[in-house]
Design a protein around this motif. Structure first.
Motif, PDB file in Angstrom:
ATOM      1  N   ARG A 658       0.841  -1.187   0.000  1.00 47.86           N
ATOM      2  CA  ARG A 658       0.000   0.000   0.000  1.00 47.86           C
ATOM      3  C   ARG A 658       0.886   1.250   0.000  1.00 47.86           C
ATOM      4  NH1 ARG A 658      -2.644  -4.227  -0.537  1.00 47.86           N
ATOM      5  NH2 ARG A 658      -4.851  -4.361   0.066  1.00 47.86           N
ATOM      6  N   LYS A 659       0.262   2.407  -0.048  1.00 51.46           N
ATOM      7  CA  LYS A 659       1.023   3.647  -0.153  1.00 51.46           C
ATOM      8  C   LYS A 659       1.958   3.824   1.036  1.00 51.46           C
ATOM      9  CE  LYS A 659      -0.451   7.977   0.567  1.00 51.46           C
ATOM     10  NZ  LYS A 659      -1.205   9.232   0.389  1.00 51.46           N
ATOM     11  N   PRO A 660       3.260   3.997   0.802  1.00 49.33           N
ATOM     12  CA  PRO A 660       4.197   4.160   1.914  1.00 49.33           C
ATOM     13  C   PRO A 660       3.925   5.428   2.726  1.00 49.33           C
ATOM     14  CG  PRO A 660       5.356   3.573  -0.088  1.00 49.33           C
ATOM     15  CD  PRO A 660       3.949   3.902  -0.488  1.00 49.33           C
ATOM     16  N   ILE A 661       4.238   5.343   4.001  1.00 51.69           N
ATOM     17  CA  ILE A 661       4.134   6.494   4.895  1.00 51.69           C
ATOM     18  C   ILE A 661       5.386   7.343   4.708  1.00 51.69           C
ATOM     19  CG2 ILE A 661       3.997   7.207   7.309  1.00 51.69           C
ATOM     20  CD1 ILE A 661       2.776   4.353   7.814  1.00 51.69           C
ATOM     21  N   PRO A 662       5.259   8.639   4.447  1.00 51.81           N
ATOM     22  CA  PRO A 662       6.446   9.478   4.259  1.00 51.81           C
ATOM     23  C   PRO A 662       7.381   9.409   5.464  1.00 51.81           C
ATOM     24  CG  PRO A 662       4.477  10.649   3.576  1.00 51.81           C
ATOM     25  CD  PRO A 662       4.009   9.400   4.253  1.00 51.81           C
ATOM     26  N   LEU A 663       8.668   9.377   5.187  1.00 52.36           N
ATOM     27  CA  LEU A 663       9.676   9.313   6.235  1.00 52.36           C
ATOM     28  C   LEU A 663      10.230  10.696   6.523  1.00 52.36           C
ATOM     29  CD1 LEU A 663      11.612   6.139   5.045  1.00 52.36           C
ATOM     30  CD2 LEU A 663       9.822   6.282   6.779  1.00 52.36           C
ATOM     31  N   GLY A 664      10.723  10.880   7.739  1.00 53.29           N
ATOM     32  CA  GLY A 664      11.310  12.156   8.133  1.00 53.29           C
ATOM     33  C   GLY A 664      12.717  12.330   7.601  1.00 53.29           C
ATOM     34  N   ALA A 665      13.479  13.189   8.251  1.00 56.41           N
ATOM     35  CA  ALA A 665      14.808  13.572   7.776  1.00 56.41           C
ATOM     36  C   ALA A 665      15.738  12.367   7.673  1.00 56.41           C
ATOM     37  CB  ALA A 665      15.402  14.616   8.706  1.00 56.41           C
ATOM     38  N   GLN A 666      16.529  12.348   6.607  1.00 54.04           N
ATOM     39  CA  GLN A 666      17.502  11.288   6.356  1.00 54.04           C
ATOM     40  C   GLN A 666      18.853  11.931   6.050  1.00 54.04           C
ATOM     41  OE1 GLN A 666      16.424   7.990   6.546  1.00 54.04           O
ATOM     42  NE2 GLN A 666      14.362   8.781   7.008  1.00 54.04           N
ATOM     43  N   SER A 667      19.871  11.540   6.807  1.00 54.46           N
ATOM     44  CA  SER A 667      21.210  12.096   6.624  1.00 54.46           C
ATOM     45  C   SER A 667      22.049  11.161   5.766  1.00 54.46           C
ATOM     46  CB  SER A 667      21.888  12.303   7.982  1.00 54.46           C
ATOM     47  OG  SER A 667      21.158  13.235   8.763  1.00 54.46           O
ATOM     48  N   VAL A 668      22.677  11.718   4.753  1.00 53.52           N
ATOM     49  CA  VAL A 668      23.423  10.924   3.776  1.00 53.52           C
ATOM     50  C   VAL A 668      24.887  11.320   3.779  1.00 53.52           C
ATOM     51  CG1 VAL A 668      23.651  10.309   1.337  1.00 53.52           C
ATOM     52  CG2 VAL A 668      21.382  10.720   2.317  1.00 53.52           C
ATOM     53  N   THR A 669      25.761  10.314   3.789  1.00 57.43           N
ATOM     54  CA  THR A 669      27.192  10.524   3.582  1.00 57.43           C
ATOM     55  C   THR A 669      27.625   9.624   2.432  1.00 57.43           C
ATOM     56  OG1 THR A 669      27.579  10.998   5.924  1.00 57.43           O
ATOM     57  CG2 THR A 669      29.493  10.422   4.592  1.00 57.43           C
ATOM     58  N   LEU A 670      28.159  10.219   1.388  1.00 55.36           N
ATOM     59  CA  LEU A 670      28.593   9.475   0.210  1.00 55.36           C
ATOM     60  C   LEU A 670      30.067   9.750  -0.038  1.00 55.36           C
ATOM     61  CD1 LEU A 670      27.882   7.713  -2.290  1.00 55.36           C
ATOM     62  CD2 LEU A 670      27.436   9.861  -3.519  1.00 55.36           C
ATOM     63  N   THR A 671      30.844   8.667  -0.147  1.00 60.49           N
ATOM     64  CA  THR A 671      32.253   8.784  -0.513  1.00 60.49           C
ATOM     65  C   THR A 671      32.384   8.550  -2.005  1.00 60.49           C
ATOM     66  OG1 THR A 671      32.938   7.982   1.662  1.00 60.49           O
ATOM     67  CG2 THR A 671      34.578   7.929  -0.096  1.00 60.49           C
ATOM     68  N   LEU A 672      32.861   9.555  -2.713  1.00 59.14           N
ATOM     69  CA  LEU A 672      32.963   9.481  -4.165  1.00 59.14           C
ATOM     70  C   LEU A 672      34.167   8.630  -4.576  1.00 59.14           C
ATOM     71  CD1 LEU A 672      32.349  13.266  -4.943  1.00 59.14           C
ATOM     72  CD2 LEU A 672      30.657  11.438  -4.762  1.00 59.14           C
ATOM     73  N   PRO A 673      34.088   7.976  -5.722  1.00 61.89           N
ATOM     74  CA  PRO A 673      35.224   7.160  -6.175  1.00 61.89           C
ATOM     75  C   PRO A 673      36.419   7.993  -6.605  1.00 61.89           C
ATOM     76  CG  PRO A 673      33.484   7.186  -7.825  1.00 61.89           C
ATOM     77  CD  PRO A 673      32.920   7.851  -6.612  1.00 61.89           C
ATOM     78  N   SER A 674      36.188   9.265  -6.899  1.00 58.46           N
ATOM     79  CA  SER A 674      37.281  10.165  -7.269  1.00 58.46           C
ATOM     80  C   SER A 674      36.937  11.566  -6.777  1.00 58.46           C
ATOM     81  CB  SER A 674      37.507  10.165  -8.791  1.00 58.46           C
ATOM     82  OG  SER A 674      36.324  10.565  -9.462  1.00 58.46           O
ATOM     83  N   LYS A 675      37.924  12.405  -6.705  1.00 62.28           N
ATOM     84  CA  LYS A 675      37.715  13.757  -6.189  1.00 62.28           C
ATOM     85  C   LYS A 675      37.220  14.671  -7.305  1.00 62.28           C
ATOM     86  CE  LYS A 675      39.884  17.432  -3.484  1.00 62.28           C
ATOM     87  NZ  LYS A 675      41.135  17.897  -2.831  1.00 62.28           N
TER      88      LYS A 675
END
Length: 716
Positions: A658-675
């Motif tokens: 069924r329709k998902p319940i919206p989620l609150g704040a999500q913190s993301v950290t991404l390490t890139l393969p190159s600079k």
């Protein structure tokens, strides 16, 4: 409950800068090799014709919808039990409602007039069955042991791959079709399959369950596919001819073998196999296809009708969020979204509710196409799968062949760990280079060459997590005296696999694990000295510093007897060690299968702890916040993309979503393969940008909320 365009959060997304630049154009700007059309395609619409469609079907209306939905290609039924054009091939049954029309030609013309490419759907497994056909060509049909034909319908029978139906009749159909119509691609529906047939031809080959018969069938499949592909490419060298796969871990090594020569792949799973399967089954199917195809395009077919095997309403729309979620999982896993409905008249006149979901989603995909043109996945965890091993492995009683992998997938989704499947036939150094950790979920059958590749991966600094009987058999299923990777993990078995066997008078009895001190492998187990044990285990010789050891069976009743009769043993249930940069964890039990089967959180936590410890500071992607969510990350033509699939909804773990319940704040950290320097972070569902901080190769940002399916597009 239906999702409206607004609820999906599409407003404003089309206006993002760069979103309308097609991937092929960006490739040209960057001086990359120009891709073939099917290598960048991301949206396909399919309408299976039924015999009555020539009576009331409207090709113009059908083509207009798919064009307005921004589909890039449509799939059209062109062969099988019914001819939708005036075929001259004998025994190619004309629709009884055809009335002399060239309905196929009308559909192709309508699609091409609107800029749509056309992919032909062959159905080699079905042939019209009547007295005349049965009398003239009895060898065409698959037979039961009593000699009766295998019928799909009173007028449709299943064909035998070993018959001249495949070597003469199908080529005659294909030749006529290719002479009449300009097709951009073709795929075979429902074939190849591991058939069981007792026709006269097959009886001469041998027992249809024997190795000799399987070898003959494999040879026939390869020859037939090569013939069909050659016939098609001789007419259109810029197109593709492919077969379909059925999804899941079945088929042994056949999908791997066939995919070696495929330029495009279609997984025709369409929906969750069982109502009790988790919603991320679509991601699993797409990731299996990715493991087969790697950088070649792969599509996952999603049905728009109300279908789960055993509960089929194939004439009407599925108005839950199920099909939309499956399409989102396909996109997030790097696949081509392929939506499928049955019947032109049914789906374009009688029940059009499915269009309310498909059109907005396809339009959104099209508006943001450049962010779905992927270069490579960024996940640091590879889960090694071997469908061939699963087929040969004599699993413990009660263990389904893929249950260990499914338990690992469940744990990774719950812990928001981006992962890929890595096929056991593809363990070269170049393939494994992107991964920090490989998980071997009861990879019981293992060749010496595979063991060597995994050993070399560890010697290069890669980390390994292994469970249960991994490497205890060679590639033929012959038992080894000890683990193939015993030296790597520092383990030695002391007996054969064992299951907890409670006495008949106390069936609730279980065995447990005693925790030994504190370590990253025991994180989260405060205020207890023992935890749940798996159902099966391989006895091991003692090792120093084992994080957990086996505890003997403890009675489960009556209440007065629920206490441990004996203390912890020195038999490890988990072994963890570090050799140089390589971190190595072996679980002596079927922790993954037991977690999938019984949903015991202690076992899931142990597995998750092992992933966190082996990843160390090389996680690549972390997403923190509340809610059940699957994550993926890709390097794209525009930069990078983090995909967040919200499963926080009723029926995520069984039924129809069924329709998902919206989620609150999500913190993301991404390490890139190159600079590389980021210009901005755009949220494609929300239709806005968010602030970010970049420190070298590390980018951090926070999403204020996540609706149904959000993509954080990092634009360079």
């Amino acid at each position: 409950m239906s999702l409206t365009r607004r609820e999906f959060g599409l407003a404003g997304s089309a206006g993002l800068l760069g979103a309308m630049v097609p991937g092929a154009a960006m490739s040209a700007v960057r001086g990359e090799k120009k891709a073939k059309w099917y290598e960048t395609i991301k949206r396909i619409g399919q309408t299976n014709l039924n015999e009555r469609d020539p009576e009331l079907g409207e090709p113009a209306k059908w083509a207009e919808f798919w064009a307005s939905a921004k589909a890039q290609a449509v799939v059209l039924s062109i062969s099988g039990p019914i001819a939708f054009y005036p075929s001259k091939v004998e025994f190619f049954h004309h629709s009884r409602w055809l009335g002399g029309r060239d309905f196929t030609g009308e559909c192709i013309d309508a699609a091409r007039a609107r800029g749509l490419r056309v992919i032909g759907r062959m159905s080699p497994d079905h042939q019209w069955y009547d007295e005349a056909t049965a009398a003239a060509h009895p060898s065409w049909f698959r037979r039961l042991p009593d000699g009766k034909p295998v019928l799909f319908d009173p007028n449709v029978a299943i064909t035998c791959q070993m018959s001249d139906y495949f070597s003469e009749q199908l080529p005659a159909m294909l030749r006529e079709i290719l002479d009449r119509y300009p097709l951009d691609g073709m795929f075979t529906n429902g074939w190849p399959t591991a058939q069981i047939c007792y026709c006269d031809t097959c009886r001469k080959i041998g027992d249809p369950k024997s190795a000799a018969y399987k070898a003959a069938l494999d040879k026939r499949t390869d020859e037939t596919l090569a013939l069909f592909r050659k016939m098609f490419l001789n007419k259109n060298a810029a197109g593709f001819f492919t077969n379909s796969f059925f999804g899941g871990f079945g088929g042994g090594d056949v999908p791997w073998r066939i995919s070696r020569s495929s330029s495009f792949s279609a997984c025709d799973a369409q929906s969750r196999p069982k109502l009790e399967d988790p919603v991320w089954d679509g991601s699993i199917d797409a990731k299996i296809a990715q493991s087969l195809m790697r950088d070649r395009p792969y599509a996952l077919v999603t049905s728009g009708y109300g279908s789960v095997p055993g509960n089929d309403w194939r004439h009407i729309s599925n108005t839950t969020a199920e099909s939309l979620s499956r399409m989102a999982q396909t996109a997030a896993s790097g696949g081509v979204v392929w939506h499928h409905m049955l019947g032109m008249t049914q789906s374009f006149s009688q029940d059009q509710r499915w269009q309310e979901l498909v059109k907005p989603f396809f339009n959104w995909l099209a508006a943001n196409d450049i962010h779905f043109q992927n270069k490579r996945p960024l996940g640091k965890v590879g889960v090694v799968i071997s469908p061939g091993s699963m087929e040969q492995y004599k699993a413990p009683a009660g263990n389904e062949r893929a249950i260990a992998v499914e338990g690992i997938c469940k744990m990774l989704v719950e812990n928001r760990t981006a992962y890929d499947f890595v096929h056991a036939n593809d363990l070269g150094a170049d393939r494994l280079a992107q991964y920090a950790v490989l998980i071997l979920p009861n990879l019981a059958l293992m060749s010496d060459a595979q063991a060597l590749s995994l050993r070399q991966f560890a010697q290069r600094g890669g980390s390994l997590i292994s469970t249960f009987e991994t490497g205890l058999y060679d590639e033929t299923g012959k038992p080894r005296p000890d683990f193939a990777l015993a030296d790597i993990f520092g383990i030695r078995k002391t007996g054969e696999r064992q299951k907890w066997n409670p006495p008949a008078f106390t069936p609730q009895s279980m065995h447990y694990q005693a925790l030994k001190g504190t370590s990253p492998l025991t994180d989260g187990f405060g205020n207890t000295t023992w935890i749940a044990g798996p159902l099966w285990r391989v006895p091991l010789a003692p090792v120093a510093d084992a994080p957990a050891t086996y505890m003997p069976l403890a009675p489960g009743g009556p209440p007065e007897m629920v206490f441990a009769n004996g203390g912890p043993t020195n038999e490890p249930t988990v072994v963890a060690r570090q050799v140089g940069r390589s971190r190595l964890v072996y679980f002596a039990g079927d922790h993954d299968a037991s977690y999938e089967r019984a949903d015991m959180p202690d076992l899931g936590r142990q597995l998750a702890n092992a992933v966190r410890w082996t990843l160390g500071d090389d996680a690549g992607l972390t997403v923190t916040g509340e809610g059940l969510m699957e994550v993926n990350a890709w390097e794209t033509q525009a930069g990078f993309a983090v995909h967040l699939l919200n499963y926080n909804a009723p029926n995520a773990l069984g039924g129809r979503l069924r329709k998902p319940i919206p989620l609150g704040a999500q913190s993301v950290t991404l390490t890139l393969p190159s600079k590389v320097k980021m210009q901005r972070v755009d949220l494609l569902e929300a239709g806005k940008s968010v602030a970010f901080a970049q420190d070298g190769r590390t980018v951090r940002f926070t999403l204020p909320s996540v609706g149904f399916y959000e993509i954080a597009a990092l634009v360079v």
